[in-house]
Design a protein around this motif. Structure first.
Motif, short mmCIF file in Angstrom:
data_model
loop_
_atom_site.label_atom_id
_atom_site.label_comp_id
_atom_site.label_asym_id
_atom_site.label_seq_id
_atom_site.Cartn_x
_atom_site.Cartn_y
_atom_site.Cartn_z
N GLN A 108 0.83 -1.20 0.00
CA GLN A 108 0.00 0.00 0.00
C GLN A 108 0.87 1.26 0.00
O GLN A 108 1.90 1.30 0.66
CB GLN A 108 -0.91 -0.02 1.23
CG GLN A 108 -1.71 -1.31 1.33
CD GLN A 108 -3.00 -1.13 2.08
OE1 GLN A 108 -3.91 -0.44 1.64
NE2 GLN A 108 -3.08 -1.75 3.23
N HIS A 109 0.40 2.24 -0.75
CA HIS A 109 1.11 3.51 -0.84
C HIS A 109 0.26 4.61 -0.24
O HIS A 109 -0.97 4.56 -0.28
CB HIS A 109 1.46 3.82 -2.30
CG HIS A 109 2.50 2.89 -2.85
ND1 HIS A 109 3.79 3.28 -3.10
CD2 HIS A 109 2.44 1.57 -3.18
CE1 HIS A 109 4.48 2.25 -3.57
NE2 HIS A 109 3.67 1.20 -3.63
N SER A 110 0.92 5.60 0.33
CA SER A 110 0.23 6.64 1.07
C SER A 110 -0.51 7.59 0.15
O SER A 110 0.01 8.02 -0.88
CB SER A 110 1.22 7.42 1.92
OG SER A 110 0.57 8.43 2.66
N ALA A 111 -1.73 7.89 0.52
CA ALA A 111 -2.49 8.95 -0.13
C ALA A 111 -2.83 9.96 0.96
O ALA A 111 -3.64 9.69 1.84
CB ALA A 111 -3.77 8.40 -0.77
N GLY A 112 -2.17 11.12 0.93
CA GLY A 112 -2.31 12.05 2.04
C GLY A 112 -1.63 11.47 3.26
O GLY A 112 -0.48 11.05 3.21
N GLY A 113 -2.33 11.40 4.38
CA GLY A 113 -1.75 10.87 5.61
C GLY A 113 -2.16 9.44 5.88
O GLY A 113 -1.99 8.95 6.99
N GLU A 114 -2.71 8.75 4.87
CA GLU A 114 -3.22 7.42 5.11
C GLU A 114 -2.10 6.41 5.26
O GLU A 114 -0.94 6.65 4.90
CB GLU A 114 -4.15 7.01 3.96
CG GLU A 114 -5.44 7.84 3.89
CD GLU A 114 -6.34 7.39 2.75
OE1 GLU A 114 -5.81 6.87 1.76
OE2 GLU A 114 -7.55 7.57 2.88
N ALA A 115 -2.47 5.23 5.76
CA ALA A 115 -1.50 4.19 6.00
C ALA A 115 -0.88 3.70 4.71
O ALA A 115 -1.51 3.68 3.66
CB ALA A 115 -2.16 3.03 6.73
N HIS A 116 0.38 3.31 4.81
CA HIS A 116 1.07 2.70 3.69
C HIS A 116 2.02 1.65 4.23
O HIS A 116 2.26 1.56 5.45
CB HIS A 116 1.83 3.74 2.86
CG HIS A 116 2.86 4.49 3.63
ND1 HIS A 116 2.55 5.47 4.56
CD2 HIS A 116 4.23 4.41 3.63
CE1 HIS A 116 3.67 5.96 5.08
NE2 HIS A 116 4.69 5.34 4.55
N THR A 117 2.55 0.82 3.36
CA THR A 117 3.43 -0.25 3.79
C THR A 117 4.81 0.33 4.09
O THR A 117 5.48 0.84 3.19
CB THR A 117 3.54 -1.35 2.72
OG1 THR A 117 2.22 -1.82 2.42
CG2 THR A 117 4.38 -2.51 3.22
N ILE A 118 5.21 0.27 5.35
CA ILE A 118 6.47 0.88 5.76
C ILE A 118 7.59 -0.15 5.94
O ILE A 118 8.75 0.23 6.07
CB ILE A 118 6.31 1.70 7.06
CG1 ILE A 118 5.86 0.81 8.22
CG2 ILE A 118 5.33 2.85 6.84
CD1 ILE A 118 5.83 1.53 9.56
N ALA A 119 7.24 -1.43 5.94
CA ALA A 119 8.26 -2.47 6.10
C ALA A 119 7.64 -3.81 5.71
O ALA A 119 6.42 -4.00 5.77
CB ALA A 119 8.78 -2.53 7.52
N SER A 120 8.50 -4.73 5.32
CA SER A 120 8.06 -6.07 4.96
C SER A 120 9.12 -7.07 5.40
O SER A 120 10.31 -6.74 5.43
CB SER A 120 7.84 -6.16 3.44
OG SER A 120 7.24 -7.40 3.08
N ALA A 121 8.68 -8.27 5.75
CA ALA A 121 9.62 -9.29 6.21
C ALA A 121 9.18 -10.66 5.72
O ALA A 121 7.98 -10.96 5.65
CB ALA A 121 9.71 -9.30 7.73
N VAL A 122 10.15 -11.49 5.38
CA VAL A 122 9.93 -12.90 5.08
C VAL A 122 10.90 -13.70 5.95
O VAL A 122 12.11 -13.48 5.89
CB VAL A 122 10.17 -13.22 3.59
CG1 VAL A 122 9.99 -14.72 3.35
CG2 VAL A 122 9.24 -12.42 2.70
N TYR A 123 10.36 -14.59 6.79
CA TYR A 123 11.18 -15.41 7.68
C TYR A 123 11.23 -16.84 7.14
O TYR A 123 10.18 -17.43 6.83
CB TYR A 123 10.58 -15.44 9.09
CG TYR A 123 10.59 -14.10 9.78
CD1 TYR A 123 11.69 -13.70 10.54
CD2 TYR A 123 9.50 -13.23 9.69
CE1 TYR A 123 11.70 -12.48 11.19
CE2 TYR A 123 9.51 -12.01 10.34
CZ TYR A 123 10.62 -11.63 11.07
OH TYR A 123 10.63 -10.41 11.71
N CYS A 124 12.43 -17.38 7.02
CA CYS A 124 12.65 -18.77 6.62
C CYS A 124 13.03 -19.53 7.89
O CYS A 124 14.15 -19.39 8.40
CB CYS A 124 13.75 -18.87 5.58
SG CYS A 124 13.44 -17.90 4.08
#
Length: 359
Positions: free
Chosen positions: A318-334
């Motif tokens: 997700q990307h921010s539109a105005g002050g809305e939430a967006h994806t700030i980090a992602s993780a994949v655990y093996c």
């Protein structure tokens, strides 16, 4: 985005007691930014009226409960407060903002989202993946932490979270190969019990397997709100919806959660904010995961590519539109090899790094 890189990622190493690890977060960290982020979120909540008499009473009960039952979590919080020069009470209240928003029944404020899933096996073994979606200023203070200390019975752990917040404040994995991640879900009722952010670190400290984690979860009372997604080295995976009166557990070869409860027992407990894009597209993101996850042997690169997807009105990235939430980090655990792939940005365009739990 071409998938996880073989380049090593930067890790903030924290060692010693829970207090020492908390205090160690401040070493070389942007302390002013951490303090400003916390102060801004608390001010927004106070201005919105979330801290009324009922909220204060609830916080007092939770504080008394945590002091009796969550000694390591409270010690870590004290260390963070000492290191960053923040009042410990403010840190404690900051962790409860999602709960206070539920209790107030008000809309607005920062929105915490997330999409998470786990699969029992694949070319890279059992995997757990999570996108963290958040509004506000947390994007600049995301870090990967490596914790090592005498209270961590399952050895060192890697966690993706925020400076100024406790251990597994989003996701993590311990040396036994147990990984977990949470997603935010607003709920209609809360009780005195374990706050999810304290519980996650406790699970990684004490449990080596999904079975042990579920036993711990069943054995304690919960404040209520949110879900957990778990996977371990053996290929066991599960999800837990955390209600205030009960926890609903699902076990399968593949599990996923977004930002609403889906079990028959707890789905009616979901409290959605109609003004939140995160809550508004939660069902759509779940539908994307339900459609895309089955029928494929997922490896880390494929998991990262899925988390970078943009699907119309329900994008996992997700990307921010105005002050809305967006994806700030992602993780994949093996889980089997003890590897983490982390992106401290939008997963569609940010740099992914390969981080082994043991160097």
């Amino acid at each position: 985005m071409t998938g996880p890189s073989e380049q090593p990622g930067e890790v903030l190493h924290l060692s010693g007691s829970a207090f020492d690890r908390g205090r160690g977060q401040a070493a070389g960290a942007p302390a002013d930014e951490v303090r400003a982020t916390l102060a801004a979120r608390l001010k927004t909540a106070r201005d919105a009226g979330w801290f009324d008499a009922a909220a204060r009473h609830y916080l007092d009960e939770q504080r008394a409960f945590a002091e009796r039952n969550c000694a390591n979590a409270m010690a870590e919080l004290a260390g963070i407060a000492d290191g960053f020069g923040i009042a410990e009470e403010d840190l404690f209240e900051h962790l409860y903002l999602g709960t206070l928003k539920d209790l107030s029944r008000m809309s607005g404020g920062d929105h915490d989202g997330c999409s998470a899933w786990a699969v029992a096996d694949g070319p890279d073994g059992p995997l757990l993946a999570k996108n963290r979606d958040f509004s506000g200023r947390h994007a600049g203070i995301q870090r990967v932490f490596r914790h090592e200390g005498p209270d961590l019975n399952q050895g060192p752990m890697l966690c993706l979270g925020s400076l100024g917040a406790p251990g597994a404040y989003s996701s993590g994995m311990n040396a036994a190969g147990l990984a977990l991640a949470d997603t935010q879900v607003g709920v209609r009722s809360h009780a005195t019990g374990w706050l999810r952010y304290f519980l996650m670190t406790e699970i990684l400290a004490r449990a080596a397997t999904v079975d042990e984690a579920l036993a711990l979860i069943r054995s304690v009372p919960h404040a209520g709100g949110g879900t957990l997604v778990l996977a371990d080295r053996s290929g066991a995976v599960a999800t837990v919806e955390l209600g205030s009166a009960s926890a609903a557990i699902e076990r399968a070869q593949l599990v996923c959660r977004t930002n609403h409860f889906t079990t028959t027992a707890l789905a009616p407990e979901t409290l959605s904010d109609q003004g939140s894009r995160i809550d508004g597209n939660s069902a759509g993101r779940r539908a994307v995961l339900d459609r895309e996850l089955p029928g494929r042997r997922w490896d880390a690169a494929g998991a990262a590519a899925l988390m970078a997807r943009h699907d119309g009105e329900a994008p996992l990235c997700q990307h921010s539109a105005g002050g809305e939430a967006h994806t700030i980090a992602s993780a994949v655990y093996c889980c089997r090899p003890g590897l983490m792939y982390a992106c401290l940005d939008n997963p569609c365009s940010g740099a992914w790094r390969r981080i082994p739990l043991v160097a």
